[in-house]
Design an enzyme around this catalytic site. Structure first.
Site, PDB file in Angstrom:
ATOM      1  N   GLN A 191       8.325   0.387  -5.119  1.00 46.47           N
ATOM      2  CA  GLN A 191       8.772  -0.520  -6.181  1.00 46.47           C
ATOM      3  C   GLN A 191       9.511   0.322  -7.352  1.00 46.47           C
ATOM      4  O   GLN A 191      10.490  -0.528  -7.354  1.00 46.47           O
ATOM      5  CB  GLN A 191       8.203  -2.170  -6.340  1.00 46.47           C
ATOM      6  CG  GLN A 191       9.078  -3.734  -6.707  1.00 46.47           C
ATOM      7  CD  GLN A 191       8.338  -3.880  -5.699  1.00 46.47           C
ATOM      8  OE1 GLN A 191       7.228  -5.330  -6.330  1.00 46.47           O
ATOM      9  NE2 GLN A 191       8.705  -4.845  -4.474  1.00 46.47           N
ATOM     10  N   PHE A 192       8.692   0.197  -8.211  1.00 44.22           N
ATOM     11  CA  PHE A 192       8.888   0.726  -8.954  1.00 44.22           C
ATOM     12  C   PHE A 192       7.921   2.732  -9.278  1.00 44.22           C
ATOM     13  O   PHE A 192       7.028   2.416  -8.824  1.00 44.22           O
ATOM     14  CB  PHE A 192       8.649  -0.121 -10.880  1.00 44.22           C
ATOM     15  CG  PHE A 192       9.122  -1.360 -10.313  1.00 44.22           C
ATOM     16  CD1 PHE A 192      10.715  -1.019 -11.759  1.00 44.22           C
ATOM     17  CD2 PHE A 192       9.454  -2.253  -9.519  1.00 44.22           C
ATOM     18  CE1 PHE A 192      11.053  -2.547 -11.906  1.00 44.22           C
ATOM     19  CE2 PHE A 192      10.099  -3.735 -10.019  1.00 44.22           C
ATOM     20  CZ  PHE A 192      10.981  -3.600 -10.830  1.00 44.22           C
ATOM     21  N   GLY A 236       6.023   4.001 -11.754  1.00 43.60           N
ATOM     22  CA  GLY A 236       4.423   3.569 -11.635  1.00 43.60           C
ATOM     23  C   GLY A 236       4.230   3.558 -11.005  1.00 43.60           C
ATOM     24  O   GLY A 236       2.997   3.848 -11.222  1.00 43.60           O
ATOM     25  N   PHE A 237       4.319   3.730 -10.086  1.00 40.27           N
ATOM     26  CA  PHE A 237       3.448   1.897  -8.263  1.00 40.27           C
ATOM     27  C   PHE A 237       3.696   3.369  -7.628  1.00 40.27           C
ATOM     28  O   PHE A 237       2.782   3.186  -6.626  1.00 40.27           O
ATOM     29  CB  PHE A 237       4.262   1.057  -7.773  1.00 40.27           C
ATOM     30  CG  PHE A 237       4.502   0.338  -8.915  1.00 40.27           C
ATOM     31  CD1 PHE A 237       3.510   0.439  -9.762  1.00 40.27           C
ATOM     32  CD2 PHE A 237       5.299  -0.728  -8.875  1.00 40.27           C
ATOM     33  CE1 PHE A 237       3.218  -0.618 -11.267  1.00 40.27           C
ATOM     34  CE2 PHE A 237       4.685  -2.115  -9.928  1.00 40.27           C
ATOM     35  CZ  PHE A 237       4.215  -1.766 -10.993  1.00 40.27           C
ATOM     36  N   HIS A 275       6.715   0.288 -16.006  1.00 42.08           N
ATOM     37  CA  HIS A 275       7.882  -0.842 -14.492  1.00 42.08           C
ATOM     38  C   HIS A 275       9.389   0.264 -15.400  1.00 42.08           C
ATOM     39  O   HIS A 275      10.783  -0.140 -16.259  1.00 42.08           O
ATOM     40  CB  HIS A 275       8.514  -1.583 -14.693  1.00 42.08           C
ATOM     41  CG  HIS A 275       7.252  -2.596 -13.782  1.00 42.08           C
ATOM     42  ND1 HIS A 275       6.575  -3.074 -14.478  1.00 42.08           N
ATOM     43  CD2 HIS A 275       8.130  -3.288 -13.430  1.00 42.08           C
ATOM     44  CE1 HIS A 275       6.211  -3.772 -13.658  1.00 42.08           C
ATOM     45  NE2 HIS A 275       6.938  -4.431 -12.953  1.00 42.08           N
ATOM     46  N   ALA A 320       0.854  -1.043   0.077  1.00 41.79           N
ATOM     47  CA  ALA A 320       0.097   0.085  -0.027  1.00 41.79           C
ATOM     48  C   ALA A 320       0.592   1.521   0.169  1.00 41.79           C
ATOM     49  O   ALA A 320       0.957   1.726   1.506  1.00 41.79           O
ATOM     50  CB  ALA A 320      -0.611  -0.109   1.378  1.00 41.79           C
ATOM     51  N   GLU A 321       0.729   2.516  -0.957  1.00 37.45           N
ATOM     52  CA  GLU A 321       2.030   2.727  -1.334  1.00 37.45           C
ATOM     53  C   GLU A 321       1.693   4.426  -0.804  1.00 37.45           C
ATOM     54  O   GLU A 321       2.595   4.869   0.204  1.00 37.45           O
ATOM     55  CB  GLU A 321       2.689   3.288  -3.125  1.00 37.45           C
ATOM     56  CG  GLU A 321       2.743   2.015  -3.756  1.00 37.45           C
ATOM     57  CD  GLU A 321       2.646   0.543  -4.109  1.00 37.45           C
ATOM     58  OE1 GLU A 321       1.189   0.881  -3.506  1.00 37.45           O
ATOM     59  OE2 GLU A 321       2.711  -0.323  -4.457  1.00 37.45           O
TER      60      GLU A 321
END
Ligand SMILES: Cc1ncc(C[n+]2csc(CCOP(=O)(O)OP(=O)(O)O)c2C)c(N)n1
Lengths: 330, 395
Positions: free
Chosen positions: A88-89, A91-92, A135, A65-66
């Site tokens: 993590q990347f 786009g997230f 990504h 959960a960003e």
């Protein structure tokens, strides 16, 4: 006798890892948080071994959960911690964008300076690794546009090491963009050196005919461009910005007053990207020095394409050389 | 149902509920406190009938041998397709692959429960559901090969595009279901997501919206025990299906390795949706037998014994045992299916190898539905730039 300095040949990912280790070691308030940062050591292994050595209360595997990751990091910072969170990347990061933009960026001002938010948001970013959707993006301009955030991007292992130290020590939130396609590139890191200021650009190659400005993944490309141009007798200066916000316009101006031509290179879309800001300001500052309009090379106004088209999308040697030729032709 | 009441419950014979501590740091449930799990077929292939599953049993009570063989065939072919994709990745034909190995029953059971006019919102691993919806498996490979970011028309089979951002699609599913309700139609929506995704705000918001608007949506969570390296305990301290209660709709945990139970429970939940009874959360308790994706290395975070314990609950083997014991399938059937699997593997392999790289100009296609001046300008610049090479190439 000169003091012993510790030079190490390290990949960028390893340099950031060692920097995080040093920060965890020297300040008990530093925390690492993110998805898979513990046992796995992150999907790029940037936090490898840290949980083993510092325990689960310092290196924290978070729920997926960003918004939660950044939101709780804000709370921890309010309580005196210095969280370094991993998205993590690229786009997230957007589920966390609300927390970053409406809270992390503005709380210092909102509190009339009473509250400090020393939060570092690490984001592996950029393309060139053949990944699937979300990504490979370069969203730095979306963050640089927001007042209250600092946005930096190292291009090499030494900067990875030192800029991370400085970002963690900063009392402002820092969005730390890591060029994932350079994670495995090695360089000398002097772990005892006294680093230059976090937001100062660096001339990584001297030249007289034109200035190439880049940061993060594009610095290496620009150095290759300068090598190629040198074979044709052109002398290009390469400036590694290191910081996108604040932007070191003074260093760009100094270089442009010397070379009189400027090409800005980034992976992010050109339209309303950081290159647009650089072009506008440098035109204002150096109007009478410029021999050519400031040119930009970057991504198109299109979603980041599937892997088999990214070579066409990303600035490569030829596209940058083409812009260099156009600038020199004026 | 509270956690306490669950704890008081007697353990019952079931697959997939034994906590294999492995390398985990926190135990999930103390022994004997496993929550109930709907199961119709035991790992040994015995057909279970008991008062607890009776409510669901009726949804498969009249299933024919032919349909049972069909479920078996679906699972075998899906596994074969998945294995082919994994090896195509190893051979460099695909950039990445997210294997569904171990989750065939959850996907085929739920997928076969849907009606043609239902709408499916998958994540990125629902290859078995796609199969049930009639999507050509080869179409699923385009994005993993890197030639497109989707590759099929979602309205062709009412099977939406894969979604990579965790949890986003649960809101789309909810909105779609709200639309169905507004239209007065009696179809339903099913949204897939993982146990990791259950932590996302979007998923919580989709629960809220669907409950408030009584949307005809089934949330199908495949709890495959892991979100890359994080075990379910890093997402929740209560069994996931119990989350639903707090939003005001039912949640049920089903043995995700039992295709019959997954079929029955999903049919029940879809029927509720069609009847205007609102959303349901189904937690299919299953296991990801392979790596998260081909880029992942599970040896860094989980013990081999854990996988071995789940192999004993293999969904395909289970149904095969039942088919054999009940004389619903003979050797000829299995041999024929084996040949069909091989043919599918071959077809998929050939289709992937024949998949052309996209035209360079595809970058500028479909950026806007109405067109856009900047895209036109950049496309023209791109064309001129490409042409400059062709000219220099000199013929
Ligand atoms: C918003 C967001 N954050 C992070 C990721 C990276 N990521 C991809 S899959 C995954 C794990 C998902 O686990 P789960 O929801 O349990 O589904 P599973 O893959 O196990 O089926 C993560 C963290 C992502 N895709 N989207």
């Amino acid at each position: 006798m000169a003091e012993a300095v510790t030079f190490k040949n390290m990949a960028l990912a390893k340099a950031i890892n060692e920097s995080l280790r040093r920060a965890l070691d020297s300040d008990p308030k530093v925390l690492i948080m993110g998805e898979d940062v513990g046992k796995l050591g992150g999907v790029f292994r940037v936090t490898d071994g840290l949980q083993k050595d510092f325990g689960e209360s310092r290196v924290i595997d978070t729920p997926l959960a960003e918004s939660g990751i950044v939101g709780t990091a804000i709370g921890l910072a309010l309580r005196g911690y210095r969280p370094v969170v991993e998205i993590q990347f690229d786009g997230f990061v957007f589920p966390a964008y609300d927390q970053i933009v409406t809270q992390l960026a503005k709380m210092h001002a909102r509190s009339l300076g009473k509250v400090k938010l020393p939060v570092v948001v690490r984001i592996p970013y950029g393309g060139g690794i053949g990944a699937v959707e979300h990504h490979s993006e370069s969203p730095e301009a979306l963050f640089a546009h927001v007042a209250g955030l600092k946005v930096v991007s190292p291009s090499n292992a030494s900067d990875g090491y030192w800029m991370m130290q400085q970002a963690i020590q900063s009392d402002d939130p820092v969005i730390f963009f890591e060029p994932k396609r350079r994670y495995w590139d090695k360089a000398e890191v002097n772990t005892e050196a006294i680093p230059g200021p976090l937001h100062k650009a660096q001339v990584v190659r001297e030249g007289t005919d034109l200035t190439l400005v880049a940061y993060g993944p594009m610095v290496k490309l620009c150095q290759e461009v300068a090598d190629a141009a040198a074979e044709e007798g052109k002398s290009l200066e390469v400036l590694d910005l290191r910081s996108v916000s604040p932007l070191d316009f003074d260093s760009i101006q100094t270089s442009v007053e010397k070379t009189r031509r400027l090409v800005v290179v980034h992976e992010a879309p050109v339209f309303l990207g950081s290159g647009a800001e650089i072009a506008a300001r440098i035109t204002e500052r150096c109007f009478y020095h410029l021999e050519a309009p400031v040119l930009r090379v970057g991504g198109y106004h299109a979603p980041y394409p599937p892997a088999r088209l990214e070579e066409e999308y990303l600035p490569g040697l030829d596209r940058v050389l083409d812009a260099v030729d156009r600038a020199l032709a004026y | 149902m509270t956690v306490e009441s669950t704890a008081a419950r007697k353990p019952r014979r079931s697959a997939g509920t034994k906590s294999t501590a492995g390398k985990r740091t926190t135990a999930k449930n103390a022994p004997g406190t496993d929550p109930e799990l709907v199961q119709l077929l035991t790992p040994e292939g015995e057909r279970l009938k008991n008062p607890e599953n009776a409510a669901y049993d009726k949804y498969v009570a009249d299933i024919t041998p032919d349909e049972l063989r069909g479920l078996y065939r679906d699972m075998v072919l899906t596994r074969r397709f998945d294995a082919e994709a994994t090896s195509l990745q190893r051979q460099g034909e695909l950039g990445l692959w997210a294997s569904l190995l171990g989750q065939e029953a959850a996907q085929i059971g739920s997928g076969r429960a849907t009606r043609e006019d239902d709408y499916v919102f998958p994540t990125y691993r629902e290859h078995g559901v796609a199969w049930c919806r009639g999507v050509d498996p080869a179409n699923l490979l385009g994005m993993f090969r890197g030639v497109n970011n989707g590759g099929w028309d979602p309205n062709g089979n009412n099977f939406h595009l894969y979604t990579i951002v965790i949890g986003s699609q649960t809101l789309h599913a909810t909105g779609y279901a709200m639309g169905i309700a507004k239209d007065g139609a009696d179809s339903a929506v099913i949204a897939y997501f993982g146990d990791g995704a259950s932590s996302q705000g979007d998923v919580a918001e989709s629960f809220t919206f669907s409950a408030v608007y009584n949307a005809p949506v089934v949330f199908f969570c495949q709890n495959n025990q892991w979100a890359i390296s994080e075990p379910t305990e890093k997402q929740t301290r209560v069994p996931l299906y119990q989350r639903a209660q707090g939003y005001g709709f039912p949640g049920v945990r089903v043995d995700g390795n039992d295709v019959l139970a997954c079929l029955a429970v999903t049919k029940w939940a879809l029927e509720r949706a069609r009847n205007g009874e609102g959303p349901t959360l189904v937690e299919a308790y299953t296991y990801r037998m392979g790596a998260h994706t081909t880029s992942d290395d599970p040896t860094k975070y989980r013990a081999d014994e854990e996988r071995e314990s789940w192999e004993a609950k293999d969904p395909i083997l289970r149904l095969r045992r039942y088919l054999e014991a009940s004389n619903h399938a003979d050797e000829g059937f299995f041999a024929e299916l084996e040949a069909e699997s091989e043919a599918l593997g071959k077809r998929v392999r050939e289709a992937v190898r024949a998949m052309p790289d996209p035209d360079h100009f595809a970058i500028f296609e479909n950026v806007y539905a109405d067109g856009h001046a900047l895209v036109d300008e950049e496309r023209a610049q791109f064309a001129a730039y490409q042409a400059s090479f062709t000219d220099e190439g000199g013929h």
